[in-house]
Design a protein around this motif. Structure first.
Motif, PDB file in Angstrom:
ATOM      1  N   LYS A  37      85.342  57.874  58.200  1.00  0.00           N
ATOM      2  CA  LYS A  37      84.688  56.620  58.558  1.00  0.00           C
ATOM      3  C   LYS A  37      83.172  56.798  58.546  1.00  0.00           C
ATOM      4  CE  LYS A  37      88.647  54.959  61.169  1.00  0.00           C
ATOM      5  NZ  LYS A  37      89.175  54.370  62.415  1.00  0.00           N
ATOM      6  N   VAL A  38      82.467  55.671  58.429  1.00  0.00           N
ATOM      7  CA  VAL A  38      81.009  55.692  58.388  1.00  0.00           C
ATOM      8  C   VAL A  38      80.498  54.683  59.416  1.00  0.00           C
ATOM      9  CG1 VAL A  38      80.907  53.963  56.521  1.00  0.00           C
ATOM     10  CG2 VAL A  38      78.975  55.525  56.897  1.00  0.00           C
ATOM     11  N   LEU A  39      79.403  55.040  60.074  1.00  0.00           N
ATOM     12  CA  LEU A  39      78.836  54.203  61.127  1.00  0.00           C
ATOM     13  C   LEU A  39      77.817  53.236  60.509  1.00  0.00           C
ATOM     14  CD1 LEU A  39      79.039  54.006  64.260  1.00  0.00           C
ATOM     15  CD2 LEU A  39      76.967  55.396  64.356  1.00  0.00           C
ATOM     16  N   LEU A  40      78.027  51.933  60.745  1.00  0.00           N
ATOM     17  CA  LEU A  40      77.165  50.907  60.166  1.00  0.00           C
ATOM     18  C   LEU A  40      76.608  49.982  61.241  1.00  0.00           C
ATOM     19  CD1 LEU A  40      79.324  49.796  57.084  1.00  0.00           C
ATOM     20  CD2 LEU A  40      77.423  51.447  57.107  1.00  0.00           C
ATOM     21  N   LEU A  41      75.418  49.452  60.968  1.00  0.00           N
ATOM     22  CA  LEU A  41      74.788  48.470  61.836  1.00  0.00           C
ATOM     23  C   LEU A  41      75.064  47.069  61.310  1.00  0.00           C
ATOM     24  CD1 LEU A  41      71.263  50.088  62.307  1.00  0.00           C
ATOM     25  CD2 LEU A  41      73.074  49.995  64.014  1.00  0.00           C
ATOM     26  N   GLN A  42      75.352  46.142  62.202  1.00  0.00           N
ATOM     27  CA  GLN A  42      75.426  44.730  61.838  1.00  0.00           C
ATOM     28  C   GLN A  42      74.073  44.114  62.155  1.00  0.00           C
ATOM     29  OE1 GLN A  42      78.449  42.448  63.830  1.00  0.00           O
ATOM     30  NE2 GLN A  42      77.986  40.571  62.717  1.00  0.00           N
ATOM     31  N   MET A  43      73.391  43.631  61.117  1.00  0.00           N
ATOM     32  CA  MET A  43      72.025  43.184  61.272  1.00  0.00           C
ATOM     33  C   MET A  43      71.945  41.816  61.952  1.00  0.00           C
ATOM     34  SD  MET A  43      71.162  45.954  59.934  1.00  0.00           S
ATOM     35  CE  MET A  43      69.413  45.759  60.283  1.00  0.00           C
ATOM     36  N   LYS A  44      70.855  41.600  62.687  1.00  0.00           N
ATOM     37  CA  LYS A  44      70.613  40.294  63.306  1.00  0.00           C
ATOM     38  C   LYS A  44      70.207  39.270  62.252  1.00  0.00           C
ATOM     39  CE  LYS A  44      68.216  40.067  67.139  1.00  0.00           C
ATOM     40  NZ  LYS A  44      67.079  40.237  68.066  1.00  0.00           N
ATOM     41  N   HIS A  45      70.500  38.013  62.531  1.00  0.00           N
ATOM     42  CA  HIS A  45      70.050  36.886  61.705  1.00  0.00           C
ATOM     43  C   HIS A  45      70.618  36.901  60.294  1.00  0.00           C
ATOM     44  CE1 HIS A  45      67.383  36.634  65.078  1.00  0.00           C
ATOM     45  NE2 HIS A  45      66.622  37.625  64.691  1.00  0.00           N
ATOM     46  N   THR A  46      71.676  37.632  60.052  1.00  0.00           N
ATOM     47  CA  THR A  46      72.284  37.705  58.727  1.00  0.00           C
ATOM     48  C   THR A  46      73.714  38.186  58.871  1.00  0.00           C
ATOM     49  OG1 THR A  46      72.161  38.740  56.535  1.00  0.00           O
ATOM     50  CG2 THR A  46      71.404  40.053  58.397  1.00  0.00           C
ATOM     51  N   ASP A  47      74.530  38.019  57.829  1.00  0.00           N
ATOM     52  CA  ASP A  47      75.898  38.536  57.841  1.00  0.00           C
ATOM     53  C   ASP A  47      75.965  39.964  57.295  1.00  0.00           C
ATOM     54  OD1 ASP A  47      76.875  36.127  58.835  1.00  0.00           O
ATOM     55  OD2 ASP A  47      77.123  35.271  56.832  1.00  0.00           O
ATOM     56  N   GLU A  48      74.850  40.529  56.928  1.00  0.00           N
ATOM     57  CA  GLU A  48      74.834  41.826  56.258  1.00  0.00           C
ATOM     58  C   GLU A  48      74.941  42.991  57.242  1.00  0.00           C
ATOM     59  OE1 GLU A  48      72.363  41.619  52.220  1.00  0.00           O
ATOM     60  OE2 GLU A  48      71.120  41.193  53.968  1.00  0.00           O
ATOM     61  N   TYR A  49      75.422  44.103  56.694  1.00  0.00           N
ATOM     62  CA  TYR A  49      75.448  45.376  57.407  1.00  0.00           C
ATOM     63  C   TYR A  49      74.504  46.354  56.719  1.00  0.00           C
ATOM     64  CZ  TYR A  49      79.612  43.912  60.011  1.00  0.00           C
ATOM     65  OH  TYR A  49      80.487  43.267  60.843  1.00  0.00           O
ATOM     66  N   GLY A  50      74.120  47.407  57.438  1.00  0.00           N
ATOM     67  CA  GLY A  50      73.234  48.404  56.847  1.00  0.00           C
ATOM     68  C   GLY A  50      73.434  49.759  57.486  1.00  0.00           C
ATOM     69  N   LEU A  51      72.884  50.772  56.848  1.00  0.00           N
ATOM     70  CA  LEU A  51      72.914  52.126  57.391  1.00  0.00           C
ATOM     71  C   LEU A  51      71.857  52.271  58.483  1.00  0.00           C
ATOM     72  CD1 LEU A  51      73.036  54.047  53.996  1.00  0.00           C
ATOM     73  CD2 LEU A  51      74.943  53.783  55.598  1.00  0.00           C
ATOM     74  N   PRO A  52      72.112  53.109  59.471  1.00  0.00           N
ATOM     75  CA  PRO A  52      71.066  53.401  60.457  1.00  0.00           C
ATOM     76  C   PRO A  52      69.876  54.064  59.764  1.00  0.00           C
ATOM     77  CG  PRO A  52      73.212  54.145  61.239  1.00  0.00           C
ATOM     78  CD  PRO A  52      73.376  53.792  59.789  1.00  0.00           C
ATOM     79  N   GLY A  53      68.700  53.602  60.093  1.00  0.00           N
ATOM     80  CA  GLY A  53      67.504  54.167  59.478  1.00  0.00           C
ATOM     81  C   GLY A  53      66.301  53.962  60.359  1.00  0.00           C
ATOM     82  N   GLN A 150      87.150  52.959  52.755  1.00  0.00           N
ATOM     83  CA  GLN A 150      87.749  52.037  51.786  1.00  0.00           C
ATOM     84  C   GLN A 150      87.479  50.575  52.130  1.00  0.00           C
ATOM     85  OE1 GLN A 150      89.008  53.595  49.164  1.00  0.00           O
ATOM     86  NE2 GLN A 150      88.603  55.521  50.218  1.00  0.00           N
ATOM     87  N   ASN A 151      86.905  50.314  53.303  1.00  0.00           N
ATOM     88  CA  ASN A 151      86.675  48.934  53.742  1.00  0.00           C
ATOM     89  C   ASN A 151      85.205  48.646  54.030  1.00  0.00           C
ATOM     90  OD1 ASN A 151      89.476  48.333  53.703  1.00  0.00           O
ATOM     91  ND2 ASN A 151      89.726  49.278  55.713  1.00  0.00           N
ATOM     92  N   VAL A 152      84.318  49.383  53.399  1.00  0.00           N
ATOM     93  CA  VAL A 152      82.889  49.168  53.616  1.00  0.00           C
ATOM     94  C   VAL A 152      82.466  47.850  52.960  1.00  0.00           C
ATOM     95  CG1 VAL A 152      80.574  50.025  53.066  1.00  0.00           C
ATOM     96  CG2 VAL A 152      82.345  51.617  53.814  1.00  0.00           C
ATOM     97  N   PRO A 153      81.798  46.968  53.698  1.00  0.00           N
ATOM     98  CA  PRO A 153      81.358  45.698  53.109  1.00  0.00           C
ATOM     99  C   PRO A 153      80.144  45.909  52.206  1.00  0.00           C
ATOM    100  CG  PRO A 153      80.542  45.892  55.349  1.00  0.00           C
ATOM    101  CD  PRO A 153      81.434  47.085  55.121  1.00  0.00           C
ATOM    102  N   THR A 154      79.717  44.845  51.558  1.00  0.00           N
ATOM    103  CA  THR A 154      78.482  44.899  50.787  1.00  0.00           C
ATOM    104  C   THR A 154      77.321  45.059  51.765  1.00  0.00           C
ATOM    105  OG1 THR A 154      79.385  43.505  49.044  1.00  0.00           O
ATOM    106  CG2 THR A 154      76.991  43.680  49.165  1.00  0.00           C
ATOM    107  N   LEU A 155      76.515  46.098  51.567  1.00  0.00           N
ATOM    108  CA  LEU A 155      75.439  46.427  52.493  1.00  0.00           C
ATOM    109  C   LEU A 155      74.105  45.878  52.009  1.00  0.00           C
ATOM    110  CD1 LEU A 155      76.389  50.152  53.231  1.00  0.00           C
ATOM    111  CD2 LEU A 155      77.170  48.085  54.409  1.00  0.00           C
ATOM    112  N   MET A 156      73.152  45.825  52.895  1.00  0.00           N
ATOM    113  CA  MET A 156      71.826  45.326  52.574  1.00  0.00           C
ATOM    114  C   MET A 156      71.111  46.266  51.596  1.00  0.00           C
ATOM    115  SD  MET A 156      69.846  46.285  56.131  1.00  0.00           S
ATOM    116  CE  MET A 156      68.220  45.909  55.490  1.00  0.00           C
TER     117      MET A 156
END
Length: 257
Positions: A37-53, A150-156
């Motif tokens: 599994k991979v840890l993802l952030l759900q971004m504010k003000h959008t439906d997108e997810y992203g990597l921690p950075g 296998q279930n990673v969404p489209t990321l920012m």
């Protein structure tokens, strides 16, 4: 209001605090229920997810910046961390994302603001003990959670590319270096270790061949204990020989899966 002031301070004062146009993005891998599994952030003000950075302080080493980001997102201090690639496509930075986010926060941002300039990011991947992670959000996210590979969404931005490159690097590493110490509990069975390798490589491995090869490397210690609470014959537990494991990390070994 404290959150807004924090973001506003970064927008206004960031150019004097951070290296211009340089960031780090971290791919944090964990192993749970026989799945990577991979840890993802759900971004504010959008439906997108992203990597921690995050950004790199002007007096901070790159590795230290990545370690800081990982500690902030996972709460862990003892982390396997490896730099794997640099991503520098001219249009990889998403100006629209920052403009939209700042507008939603009620912050006015000038078109020449440092956040809107081109950014080159250095990718790191980390291997962590899933059970010990306490996921934490940052200033521009509303969620931080695990996703099956296998279930990673489209990321920012280009974060799917960064994630795929991290996985590819880890799959290459597993052919000449050990993996598992940071992903498994202190005591584990041979089938559990094999499941980890299969999850990383995304393929089935022959049980006898796997056991023979992994034992030849000399990085395991067979314990006198067996796994409790199983329906059939209880398998023996193993642990890693840390000294030999670290030697194999440093010197590598030949083989491949």
């Amino acid at each position: 209001m404290a959150l807004k002031r924090n973001i506003e301070s970064i927008v206004v004062n960031g150019a004097s605090m951070f290296l211009p146009s340089v960031s780090v993005d971290c791919v944090i891998f964990g192993f749970h229920d026989n799945e990577m599994k991979v840890l993802l952030l759900q971004m504010k003000h959008t439906d997108e997810y992203g990597l921690p950075g995050g950004f790199v302080l002007k007096d901070e080493a790159l590795d230290a910046a990545a370690t800081r980001v990982l500690q902030e997102r996972t709460g862990l201090t003892d982390i396997f961390l490896q730099q794997f690639a640099t991503f520098g496509e001219p249009k990889r930075s998403d100006k629209k994302f920052h403009l939209k986010a700042m507008k939603k926060e009620g912050i006015t941002i000038d078109k020449n603001n440092w956040l809107l300039q081109r950014f080159i990011t250095v990718g790191y991947y980390a291997l962590v003990d899933f059970s010990k992670v306490i996921p934490k959000i940052d200033e521009l996210s509303i969620g931080c959670s695990w996703f099956h590979l296998q279930n990673v969404p489209t990321l920012m931005m280009d974060h799917n590319l960064i994630l795929n490159k991290a996985l590819e690097t880890m799959q290459q590493q597993i052919n000449h270096q050990p993996i598992g110490y940071n992903l498994l509990p202190q005591k584990f069975t041979m089938p559990e270790l094999q499941k980890l390798y299969e999850a990383i490589l995304n393929k089935k491995l022959d049980r006898r061949n796997f056991q023979r090869k992994i034992l030849v490397y000399g990085i395991l210690k067979k314990l006198k204990e067996v796994k409790q609470g199983v329906a059939h014959k209880a398998p023996f537990l193993y642990s890693f020989d840390i000294k030999k494991y670290n030697q194999a990390l440093k010197n590598g070994y030949t083989g491949g899966w």
